[in-house]
Structures are given as structure tokens and as C-alpha cells.
Enzyme design. Structure first.
Site, PDB file in Angstrom:
ATOM      1  N   ARG A 169       0.814  -1.232   0.000  1.00 54.05           N
ATOM      2  CA  ARG A 169       0.000   0.000   0.000  1.00 54.05           C
ATOM      3  C   ARG A 169       0.846   1.281   0.000  1.00 54.05           C
ATOM      4  O   ARG A 169       0.482   2.288   0.598  1.00 54.05           O
ATOM      5  CB  ARG A 169      -0.930   0.036   1.226  1.00 54.05           C
ATOM      6  CG  ARG A 169      -2.016  -1.010   1.231  1.00 54.05           C
ATOM      7  CD  ARG A 169      -2.972  -0.811   0.042  1.00 54.05           C
ATOM      8  NE  ARG A 169      -4.178  -1.600   0.203  1.00 54.05           N
ATOM      9  CZ  ARG A 169      -4.303  -2.873  -0.151  1.00 54.05           C
ATOM     10  NH1 ARG A 169      -3.302  -3.502  -0.731  1.00 54.05           N
ATOM     11  NH2 ARG A 169      -5.436  -3.517   0.024  1.00 54.05           N
ATOM     12  N   SER A 246     -10.527   0.220   2.995  1.00 52.11           N
ATOM     13  CA  SER A 246      -9.804   0.094   4.270  1.00 52.11           C
ATOM     14  C   SER A 246      -9.282   1.467   4.689  1.00 52.11           C
ATOM     15  O   SER A 246      -8.563   2.118   3.926  1.00 52.11           O
ATOM     16  CB  SER A 246      -8.606  -0.839   4.126  1.00 52.11           C
ATOM     17  OG  SER A 246      -9.015  -2.112   3.699  1.00 52.11           O
ATOM     18  N   GLU A 342      -4.677   4.485   5.467  1.00 51.01           N
ATOM     19  CA  GLU A 342      -4.439   4.166   4.058  1.00 51.01           C
ATOM     20  C   GLU A 342      -4.798   5.337   3.142  1.00 51.01           C
ATOM     21  O   GLU A 342      -4.015   5.681   2.258  1.00 51.01           O
ATOM     22  CB  GLU A 342      -5.213   2.900   3.663  1.00 51.01           C
ATOM     23  CG  GLU A 342      -4.749   2.375   2.321  1.00 51.01           C
ATOM     24  CD  GLU A 342      -5.553   1.209   1.792  1.00 51.01           C
ATOM     25  OE1 GLU A 342      -5.646   0.176   2.461  1.00 51.01           O
ATOM     26  OE2 GLU A 342      -6.087   1.336   0.682  1.00 51.01           O
TER      27      GLU A 342
HETATM   28  N1  EPU Z   1     -11.483  -9.501  10.242  1.00 50.69           N
HETATM   29  C1  EPU Z   1     -12.052  -9.185  11.462  1.00 50.69           C
HETATM   30  N2  EPU Z   1     -13.078  -8.293  11.474  1.00 50.69           N
HETATM   31  C2  EPU Z   1     -13.559  -7.708  10.344  1.00 50.69           C
HETATM   32  C3  EPU Z   1     -12.974  -8.036   9.110  1.00 50.69           C
HETATM   33  C4  EPU Z   1     -11.925  -8.932   9.086  1.00 50.69           C
HETATM   34  O1  EPU Z   1     -11.660  -9.682  12.513  1.00 50.69           O
HETATM   35  O2  EPU Z   1     -14.486  -6.894  10.451  1.00 50.69           O
HETATM   36  C5  EPU Z   1     -10.373 -10.482  10.245  1.00 50.69           C
HETATM   37  C6  EPU Z   1     -10.886 -11.874   9.899  1.00 50.69           C
HETATM   38  O3  EPU Z   1     -10.164 -12.816  10.669  1.00 50.69           O
HETATM   39  C7  EPU Z   1     -10.525 -12.035   8.440  1.00 50.69           C
HETATM   40  C8  EPU Z   1      -9.222 -11.243   8.380  1.00 50.69           C
HETATM   41  O4  EPU Z   1      -9.414 -10.135   9.258  1.00 50.69           O
HETATM   42  O5  EPU Z   1     -10.350 -13.363   8.081  1.00 50.69           O
HETATM   43  C9  EPU Z   1      -8.861 -10.739   6.998  1.00 50.69           C
HETATM   44  O6  EPU Z   1      -9.951  -9.970   6.482  1.00 50.69           O
HETATM   45  P1  EPU Z   1      -9.995  -9.623   4.927  1.00 50.69           P
HETATM   46  O7  EPU Z   1      -9.806 -10.863   4.132  1.00 50.69           O
HETATM   47  O8  EPU Z   1     -11.191  -8.793   4.649  1.00 50.69           O
HETATM   48  O9  EPU Z   1      -8.666  -8.800   4.693  1.00 50.69           O
HETATM   49  P2  EPU Z   1      -8.078  -7.489   5.365  1.00 50.69           P
HETATM   50  O10 EPU Z   1      -6.661  -7.774   5.727  1.00 50.69           O
HETATM   51  O11 EPU Z   1      -8.936  -6.952   6.436  1.00 50.69           O
HETATM   52  C10 EPU Z   1      -7.106  -6.582   3.121  1.00 50.69           C
HETATM   53  C11 EPU Z   1      -7.099  -5.324   2.326  1.00 50.69           C
HETATM   54  C12 EPU Z   1      -8.406  -5.169   1.550  1.00 50.69           C
HETATM   55  C13 EPU Z   1      -8.584  -6.380   0.647  1.00 50.69           C
HETATM   56  C14 EPU Z   1      -8.587  -7.645   1.509  1.00 50.69           C
HETATM   57  C15 EPU Z   1      -8.677  -8.916   0.697  1.00 50.69           C
HETATM   58  C16 EPU Z   1      -5.670  -3.828   3.563  1.00 50.69           C
HETATM   59  C17 EPU Z   1      -5.573  -2.596   4.397  1.00 50.69           C
HETATM   60  N3  EPU Z   1      -6.902  -4.175   3.190  1.00 50.69           N
HETATM   61  O12 EPU Z   1      -8.114  -6.455   4.130  1.00 50.69           O
HETATM   62  O13 EPU Z   1      -8.256  -4.028   0.716  1.00 50.69           O
HETATM   63  O14 EPU Z   1      -9.816  -6.290  -0.061  1.00 50.69           O
HETATM   64  O15 EPU Z   1      -7.352  -7.703   2.263  1.00 50.69           O
HETATM   65  O16 EPU Z   1      -7.480  -9.147   0.038  1.00 50.69           O
HETATM   66  O17 EPU Z   1      -4.652  -4.432   3.250  1.00 50.69           O
HETATM   67  C18 EPU Z   1      -8.607  -1.669   0.628  1.00 50.69           C
HETATM   68  O18 EPU Z   1      -7.376  -1.559   0.601  1.00 50.69           O
HETATM   69  O19 EPU Z   1      -9.368  -0.681   0.577  1.00 50.69           O
HETATM   70  C19 EPU Z   1      -9.192  -3.009   0.758  1.00 50.69           C
HETATM   71  C20 EPU Z   1     -10.503  -3.204   0.924  1.00 50.69           C
END
Ligand code: EPU
Length: 350
Positions: A169, A246, A342
């Protein structure tokens, strides 16, 4: 070229914050941009370059000019699909093209590599800024080079992938060289042969739910459809609940900090990045501080995803930022982790 004085920015940012710009200048060619800058100058402390507005929070009005990138066009540069040895295809995309429309176009052309990045809001020119990434793929996996307009000199330069210094990012455009370049075009390296990437753990489950056998190799279009379904279920739609995706990055920490966290909180998702660093789930920490679904006036934390802040209607950028500051403080107080935002915050320090 289009100029508007005292323009509302409400429809130009996905948070739908009603900030104003002293002047709005929409440019459709680098010639128009060059002429404008020669006449009016460009001061990064006063003026701003805007793409799709999907990764920005206006905490204040913009006193000077907001320059809106409307550079359009996409084309295949070289196509080696007749050659049996080289199936790579370079495509050029001007910065004002909508990212998701581009992804759909590449799939229609039988060009693969962008399917995991389906439905990411924003414009192509913003993609290298924060090295967009989702569902196991980052822009850096497919980027060949970037064409930029150097604001000070008006020169057009080509920066190779290593020159862009992309990381999680982040890029030179967002950090050390913020305000120095305007991205005019990106060149992507795609493939005629699909290289299916199912590394994201939930992707295979989604494909199974779509009726694709667990041992079958899905097509790129099926992967794209699975990503679209995942995003639509997991993330609030900015058209309905204005947001910028995010709001915080997942923090990168040392292995010792990650081990310490995993021992104390066995359920926290930890992703190994290298032999020295790991990434922790910011969403998990925010949810465990009790913020998920919590409203504060007209700003709120999404009940779908704890990393996403939403505008419940009429919130100012300052209200959203105030909520973000409280979240930051509670995560720091509880876990000792200093979350980084972000989106670009305009008109305030984070
Ligand atoms: N989780 C929670 N609570 C929540 C959401 C998620 O505890 O409300 C935990 C869960 O354990 C879940 C884990 O976090 O399994 C991972 O969640 P997710 O797969 O949604 O991934 P993320 O790390 O929260 C990142 C990116 C997203 C991208 C997703 C999928 C960043 C800052 N965000 O989110 O990107 O869509 O992975 O690859 O790296 C963005 O940058 O705007 C964005 C949406």
C-alpha cells in the site's frame, strides 16, 4: 478542458464529503495540463491532483485548484499470442480510466492477470500510488512501468517497476515524491495464458459456493466473479454507504512482536511476510476494541468490515477523522500498535 470556480467536491470523493475547491480544473491531455501549470503554477500545499477520489478524505476545503485527471484510452502495445514461446502482452492504460472497467475489458480480450483485482474502486492512475492489492494479488505483480508528468519541469518520464518503489500500500508517489509527479499512464504486463492465483484462503470456498468443483481449475472470469461476490458481501458499497475502503493498513511488525501478539491473542490473523516481518490484521484489532458497527454522529465503522469507516449521511471529513483518531488511540492503548491510515488525508494531520 473544463474549469469551475468554488466547486463542490462531494461527487468527486467516495466518502461523499462536501468539501469545496477554490477551482476545479479537468484536463484531458498532458498538453492542457502543461499549459495550466505554466500559467498558474502548482503548489502542493495549496493545490491537489485528484483521480477517482476513492482513497482520500477531505478534512478541509482545498483553497487552490483541484486538478482532475481525465486522461482516457487503453490499448494493447504488443501481442505475442502467435508466438509459442511468449504469451505476455503489454497494455497501456491512461490514468483516467476506471479500474474495474479496465479489468473487465482485459478479460474480454482474453488477457489475464487482473482478475483478483476486480471491483476495486478508483481510476487506473491511482493504482500505483498505493500499490492496490486484494485477494492474493498486488499491482506490483503485473505492473511493467509508469509514465509520469514531472510537475516542476513539465517533462514526461518513464519509470520502471523498481523505480516506482512499490511496497504494501505504498510507493514513491505516495511517500518521498508526493506532489512531484502526476501519473499519466500505466503499462501492465498481462498474459494470454491464465495464471490462476487462489492463494487467498476464502477464494476457493467462494468458487465452491458458485458450484465449481474443488479440484477443478477455474477460469479467470470465474475467479473475477468470485472476487466480485466476496467484495460485495464483505465490503460496504460506496454508492450506498460512502467510504474509502480500508481506512487503516494492516501493520507490519517484527516476528517477535507477532509471536508475542499470537501468544496473547491466539485468534488474531498473522501473515508471514519475510523471515523478519509479519503483518497483523488491523480489522481484527479494531473489532476487538468494540468498534465494528459503532456510530459516532454521522460517521461510523461499517458493520460489514471493521477496517472501513463510512459516512452515514452529511458527515464532514473532520467528523470521520475524529472517529479514526479514537480508533487509532484505542488500538494503541490495548495492543501497543500504531495503525497507519491508508487514504490520503487532505487538510489535517492524522
Ligand atoms: N477480520 C475481522 N473483522 C472484520 C474483518 C476482518 O476480525 O471486520 C479479520 C478476519 O479474521 C478475516 C481477516 O481479518 O479473516 C482478513 O480480512 P480480509 O480478508 O477482509 O482482509 P483485510 O486484511 O482486512 C485486506 C485489504 C483489503 C482487501 C482484503 C482482501 C488492507 C488494508 N486491506 O483487508 O483491501 O480487499 O485484504 O485481500 O490491506 C482496501 O485496501 O481498501 C481493501 C478493501
Amino acid at each position: 478542458m473544463k474549469r469551475t470556480a468554488n466547486a463542490s467536491l462531494k461527487h468527486l470523493n467516495s466518502f461523499a464529503v462536501d468539501a469545496t475547491a477554490g477551482q476545479l480544473f479537468e484536463f484531458r491531455s498532458t498538453g492542457e495540463l502543461d499549459k495550466f501549470i505554466q500559467e498558474h503554477g502548482f503548489d502542493p500545499n495549496r493545490d491537489l491532483i485528484l483521480g477517482g477520489g476513492s482513497n482520500i478524505l477531505f478534512a478541509d476545503d482545498v483553497e487552490g485548484t483541484v486538478l482532475v485527471n481525465r486522461l482516457m484510452g487503453k490499448s494493447i502495445v504488443n501481442d505475442c499470442h502467435d508466438s509459442s514461446t511468449d504469451t505476455e502482452v503489454l497494455i497501456d492504460v491512461h490514468a483516467g480510466e476506471v479500474w474495474h472497467t479496465l479489468v473487465m475489458w482485459t478479460l474480454d480480450q482474453g488477457l489475464y492477470g487482473l482478475e483478483n483485482l476486480s471491483l476495486i474502486p478508483g481510476l487506473a492512475g491511482a493504482a500505483p500510488m498505493q500499490n492496490i492489492g486484494a485477494y492474493g494479488v498486488e499491482l506490483s505483480d503485473v505492473l511493467d512501468s509508469v509514465e509520469v508528468f514531472e510537475i516542476e519541469s513539465g517533462a514526461i518520464r518513464e519509470l520502471s517497476l523498481p523505480d516506482c518503489r512499490l511496497s504494501y500500500r505504498d510507493s514513491r508517489f505516495k511517500s518521498v515524491d508526493a506532489g512531484k509527479y502526476l501519473i499519466t499512464r500505466v503499462r501492465l504486463r498481462l498474459n494470454r495464458v491464465p495464471r490462476t492465483n487462489l492463494n487467498y484462503s476464502g477464494l476457493r470456498d467462494e468458487l465452491t459456493a458458485m458450484g465449481i468443483a474443488h479440484d477443478a481449475l477455474p477460469t479467470a472470469v470465474q475467479v473475477s466473479n468470485a472476487v466480485i461476490r466476496l467484495r460485495q458481501r464483505k465490503l460496504p458499497d460506496p454508492e450506498i454507504q460512502p467510504n474509502a475502503g480500508s481506512f487503516f493498513k494492516n501493520p507490519i511488525v517484527s516476528h517477535s512482536k507477532a509471536t508475542e501478539m499470537a501468544q496473547e491473542y491466539p485468534l488474531i490473523p498473522v501473515y508471514t511476510l519475510s523471515d523478519k516481518q509479519s503483518k497483523l490484521s488491523a480489522a481484527w484489532m479494531i473489532e476487538h476494541c468494540g468498534w465494528k458497527g459503532h456510530s459516532m454522529g454521522r460517521a461510523a465503522v461499517s458493520s460489514q468490515h471493521a477496517l472501513v469507516l463510512i459516512n452515514r449521511g452529511g458527515a464532514s471529513g473532520k467528523e470521520i477523522l475524529e472517529l479514526a483518531r479514537l480508533i487509532h488511540k484505542s488500538v494503541f492503548d490495548r495492543f501497543g500498535i500504531d495503525l497507519q491510515t491508508e487514504p490520503l488525508i487532505v487538510g489535517a494531520d492524522v
